[in-house]
Design a protein around this motif. Structure first.
Motif, PDB file in Angstrom:
ATOM      1  N   GLN A   1       1.395  -0.256  -7.400  1.00  0.00           N
ATOM      2  CA  GLN A   1       0.357  -1.048  -6.730  1.00  0.00           C
ATOM      3  C   GLN A   1      -0.487  -1.810  -7.742  1.00  0.00           C
ATOM      4  OE1 GLN A   1      -2.282   0.466  -3.645  1.00  0.00           O
ATOM      5  NE2 GLN A   1      -0.763   2.020  -3.101  1.00  0.00           N
ATOM      6  N   GLY A   2      -0.881  -1.105  -8.790  1.00  0.00           N
ATOM      7  CA  GLY A   2      -1.692  -1.741  -9.835  1.00  0.00           C
ATOM      8  C   GLY A   2      -0.954  -2.873 -10.506  1.00  0.00           C
TER       9      GLY A   2
ATOM     10  N   LYS B   1       3.568   3.576  -5.043  1.00  0.00           N
ATOM     11  CA  LYS B   1       2.810   4.503  -5.889  1.00  0.00           C
ATOM     12  C   LYS B   1       1.676   3.740  -6.579  1.00  0.00           C
ATOM     13  CE  LYS B   1       6.716   7.595  -6.795  1.00  0.00           C
ATOM     14  NZ  LYS B   1       7.613   8.151  -7.815  1.00  0.00           N
ATOM     15  N   PRO B   2       0.592   4.446  -6.961  1.00  0.00           N
ATOM     16  CA  PRO B   2      -0.563   3.762  -7.571  1.00  0.00           C
ATOM     17  C   PRO B   2      -0.203   2.869  -8.758  1.00  0.00           C
ATOM     18  CG  PRO B   2      -1.122   6.034  -7.056  1.00  0.00           C
ATOM     19  CD  PRO B   2       0.342   5.890  -6.775  1.00  0.00           C
ATOM     20  N   GLU B   3       0.709   3.341  -9.595  1.00  0.00           N
ATOM     21  CA  GLU B   3       1.092   2.544 -10.774  1.00  0.00           C
ATOM     22  C   GLU B   3       1.722   1.219 -10.348  1.00  0.00           C
ATOM     23  OE1 GLU B   3       4.106   2.756 -14.649  1.00  0.00           O
ATOM     24  OE2 GLU B   3       3.942   4.461 -13.289  1.00  0.00           O
TER      25      GLU B   3
ATOM     26  N   THR C   1      -0.584  -5.879  -8.014  1.00  0.00           N
ATOM     27  CA  THR C   1      -1.900  -6.505  -7.828  1.00  0.00           C
ATOM     28  C   THR C   1      -2.268  -7.329  -9.061  1.00  0.00           C
ATOM     29  OG1 THR C   1      -2.588  -4.638  -6.453  1.00  0.00           O
ATOM     30  CG2 THR C   1      -4.321  -6.062  -7.296  1.00  0.00           C
TER      31      THR C   1
ATOM     32  N   CYS D   1      -6.490  -3.814  -2.881  1.00  0.00           N
ATOM     33  CA  CYS D   1      -7.149  -3.193  -4.037  1.00  0.00           C
ATOM     34  C   CYS D   1      -8.671  -3.253  -3.857  1.00  0.00           C
ATOM     35  CB  CYS D   1      -6.732  -3.927  -5.314  1.00  0.00           C
ATOM     36  SG  CYS D   1      -7.472  -3.290  -6.807  1.00  0.00           S
ATOM     37  N   LYS D   2      -9.325  -2.122  -4.060  1.00  0.00           N
ATOM     38  CA  LYS D   2     -10.786  -2.042  -3.881  1.00  0.00           C
ATOM     39  C   LYS D   2     -11.558  -2.324  -5.172  1.00  0.00           C
ATOM     40  CE  LYS D   2     -10.110  -0.952   0.366  1.00  0.00           C
ATOM     41  NZ  LYS D   2     -10.273  -2.019   1.376  1.00  0.00           N
TER      42      LYS D   2
ATOM     43  N   LEU E   1       0.819  -1.221   0.000  1.00  0.00           N
ATOM     44  CA  LEU E   1       0.000   0.000   0.000  1.00  0.00           C
ATOM     45  C   LEU E   1       0.850   1.266   0.000  1.00  0.00           C
ATOM     46  CD1 LEU E   1      -2.832  -1.021   2.497  1.00  0.00           C
ATOM     47  CD2 LEU E   1      -3.061  -0.643   0.028  1.00  0.00           C
ATOM     48  N   SER E   2       2.106   1.148   0.441  1.00  0.00           N
ATOM     49  CA  SER E   2       2.988   2.318   0.464  1.00  0.00           C
ATOM     50  C   SER E   2       3.546   2.662  -0.920  1.00  0.00           C
ATOM     51  CB  SER E   2       4.153   2.077   1.428  1.00  0.00           C
ATOM     52  OG  SER E   2       5.015   1.059   0.928  1.00  0.00           O
TER      53      SER E   2
END
Length: 682
Positions: free
Chosen positions: A378-379, A374-376, A382, A422-423, A371-372
């Protein structure tokens, strides 16, 4: 000569002195055996003369260098120094040639250092062994020196005297001064060691070995600021390797002091600025701490690995993580850290493997790390985990076995973690599927409704809800959400149907086919396609439902997909009636015409005519029309004729004339007869 005459005289005055002198004469003439014999006689004499013994010990030490016994050389010179330092200095300056003195000093330095570093014989060596090696008798003057060189408490004073000798012989040699300071330290004389090192530093301010020793002494004295400044100077020089020999000399409590101080200092730096220079300084302090710990300090290695990662030195970071995992293969921080480094390097397989292992050990520690990101990133991670999990679950459902030693429990752990990371919809769908595969249907239903509500908008969620509620609802009602999924993702539907028993699948196929038929009549071909696909999948590719879907696809002008369905139907021809098979070949021929594959289309129409001519002609009349198809037959036959494939051209022409008495085909038939001349081709 002179020594020989004096020794031959009746008077034995200065006998030991003369033996020592003769020994050096033999040594200078390279007669080592005779020289050693003389030196041994002096050393083993019942009433030894100290000055003569010193000469004999120095001479024997030189002989032992040539024999490769450097340690015994050092013992001889330590014994000589302990007898009388000034006489030992005089002997070396007077009797050891210049061309041998440099080597002697180097050997004594190295052996002295190794004695302090405890890299010589173990403390359990016997007294008898010592006597044999040193060749000394235990008479009053030399008795104390029989045991030299083995116990730390006795090593340091001897090495100190050896180092003092070396300093006297060459006052400019820094290595000798450092050896002297190290011996003083081990003797508990920290202040004297500090003074000697300070003097050495004043002569050369950029010597890392001196700075490092002074830093530790200052920390030991409680002068933290001074110790920090000295360590900074060592770091600026960039020679951390100087710590390695020092740490063998320092006592355990002082090594622990250095380790804790450097670790504390690194963490303090990292709490402040995150610039590259600050991170590099923190890495240097962590490296000192790791060295002080003997090469392994878990928390320091993990912190240093993260620092290397921030600097982009990914391979070095992996090296530190590997060091931790070698000692503790289940270390969750090392596993997740290495996994995230592989993620940064876009090494999917390695990243997934490490992160899954970490999740199995302690998911609660891995989730915050992901979760720490960056969004990219993380995506990406995941997506990789989902891809791996989905592939493993699909294989499990298909073969009842999981690859790579994974278990359903592992998949459950990973799936549950993904729902927290991830939601989006897919992790919740995957978690539901794993619960279903594990037989936890009520838990799967509960999670699905919590994640998507009682009436999900997502096709995948609605389809799963339908499967989970299949026992308590009408099959026709369940067919609607499943058909919607079929239109979007047939593979997902095929996977989902594994959780529906055979009888229910049969009912689903029938209900879906019926609804598809109704929708076809109303010209709702898109919706009908979903139902027909559901019927095909639920019936395990039943030819009846494949034909219906092919007809629907034809209406939607998706000829290639329709052709694929019809190929499956024709491949399954076995006990079907000729009429059924003829109809299938006509359908296949029409689809091939639509895809401009005329030669293949003609072959299928000929097969249909051969199987059931009346049915085939009736079908052709409706579509594509006799005249149109005859033109195609003529074109293909003409092409074969031009390529001199007369038999094939004749066959196509004959079948074409059965469809329609085309004048063009009749002319071609006549030409074929002429070309054949006297050869019969039919």
């Amino acid at each position: 000569g002179i020594c020989e005459q004096l020794l031959a005289a009746e008077q034995s005055t200065y006998h030991n002195t003369l033996l020592a002198l003769r020994g050096f004469c033999s040594l200078h003439t390279q007669d080592h055996p005779r020289a050693l014999q003389d030196f041994q006689r002096v050393i083993e004499h019942d009433s030894p003369h100290p000055n003569s013994c010193i000469k004999a010990l120095c001479g024997r030490g030189l002989i032992r260098i040539s024999g490769g016994s450097n340690y015994l050389t050092a013992l001889d010179y330590i014994t000589a120094c302990q007898l009388k330092l000034e006489e030992t200095i005089f002997t070396i300056k007077s009797y050891v040639p210049w061309n041998q003195r440099g080597l002697l000093l180097k050997v004594l330095q190295e052996e002295g250092q190794m004695m302090l570093q405890k890299k010589r014989y173990p403390a359990g060596s016997s007294v008898c062994f010592q006597r044999k090696q040193t060749g000394l008798r235990t008479f009053p003057t030399l008795k104390v020196f029989c045991f030299v060189g083995f116990f730390p408490s006795r090593d340091a004073p001897g090495v100190f005297q050896l180092a003092s000798l070396l300093v006297e012989l060459d006052s400019s040699d820094e290595a000798s001064r450092i050896l002297c300071a190290d011996a003083l330290y081990q003797m508990g004389c920290g202040e004297e060691a500090h003074k000697m090192l300070s003097l050495a530093l004043s002569r050369n301010p950029q010597r890392a070995p001196v700075l490092a020793r002074l830093a530790l002494l200052q920390l030991k004295r409680g002068f933290v600021y001074d110790g920090n400044q000295l360590l900074k100077r060592v770091i600026s020089i960039g020679d951390s390797s100087c710590l390695l020999p020092i740490l063998d000399i320092f006592q355990d409590e002082d090594r622990k002091l250095l380790q804790s101080h450097c670790r504390w200092r690194a963490l303090a730096i990292l709490k402040g600025k995150q610039e590259a220079a600050a991170i590099k300084e923190a890495i240097a302090h962590l490296s000192f701490a790791i060295l002080a710990a003997g090469g392994y300090a878990e928390d320091c290695l993990l912190t240093r690995a993260r620092c290397y990662g921030r600097l982009g030195q990914m391979k070095t970071a992996i090296f530190d993580f590997n060091a931790v995992l070698k000692e503790d293969p289940r270390n969750v921080q090392a596993l997740s850290g290495r996994g995230l480094v592989h993620l940064a390097l876009r090494q999917q397989k390695e990243a997934v493997q490490d992160l899954i292992l970490a999740l199995k050990v302690e998911a609660g520690a891995v989730i915050p790390a992901i979760l720490s990101l960056k969004p990219e990133a993380q995506g990406l991670v995941t997506g990789w985990l989902l891809q791996h999990g989905r592939a493993a679950l699909t294989e499990l459902v298909a073969t009842k076995e999981l690859p790579g030693g994974e278990t359903l429990g592992d998949l459950l752990t990973m799936a549950k973690a993904l729902t927290k990371i991830c939601k989006a919809a897919q992790p919740h769908i995957f978690y539901t599927d794993v619960l279903m595969a594990n037989g936890e249907h009520q838990e799967a239903l509960k999670h699905l409704q919590e994640a998507f509500g009682p009436c999900p908008a997502e096709d995948s969620a609605r389809a799963r809800l339908a499967v989970l509620q299949l026992q308590s609802r009408n099959v026709a009602e369940a067919a609607a959400p499943l058909s919607a999924l079929a239109r979007r993702d047939e593979k997902d539907l095929a996977f989902l149907l594994n959780f529906v028993d055979t009888k229910q699948q049969q009912h689903l196929a029938q209900a879906a086919a019926q609804q598809g038929k109704v929708l076809m009549r109303g010209h709702h071909h898109e919706k009908a396609l979903g139902y027909h696909s559901l019927a095909v999948l639920a019936s395990r590719d039943s030819p009846r439902y494949l034909r219906r879907r092919a007809a629907c696809l034809t209406q939607l002008r998706e000829f290639q997909r329709a052709l694929t369905d019809m190929e499956k139907v024709i491949q399954g021809h076995g006990c079907n009636s000729p009429k059924t098979r003829a109809g299938d070949h006509c359908c296949q021929g029409f689809l091939l015409l639509a895809l401009a594959q005329e030669e293949a289309a003609v072959q299928h129409y000929m097969e249909a005519l051969q199987l059931d001519e009346p049915l085939a002609l009736g079908t052709i009349t409706n579509c594509p029309g006799r005249e149109s198809l005859t033109k195609t037959f003529h074109k293909v036959a003409q092409n074969n004729f031009e390529k001199q494939r007369y038999e094939e051209a004749w066959k196509i022409t004959e079948y074409g004339l059965k469809i329609d008495k085309s004048s063009e085909l009749q002319k071609l038939k006549a030409r074929l007869k002429r070309e054949a001349s006297s050869c019969s081709i039919h």
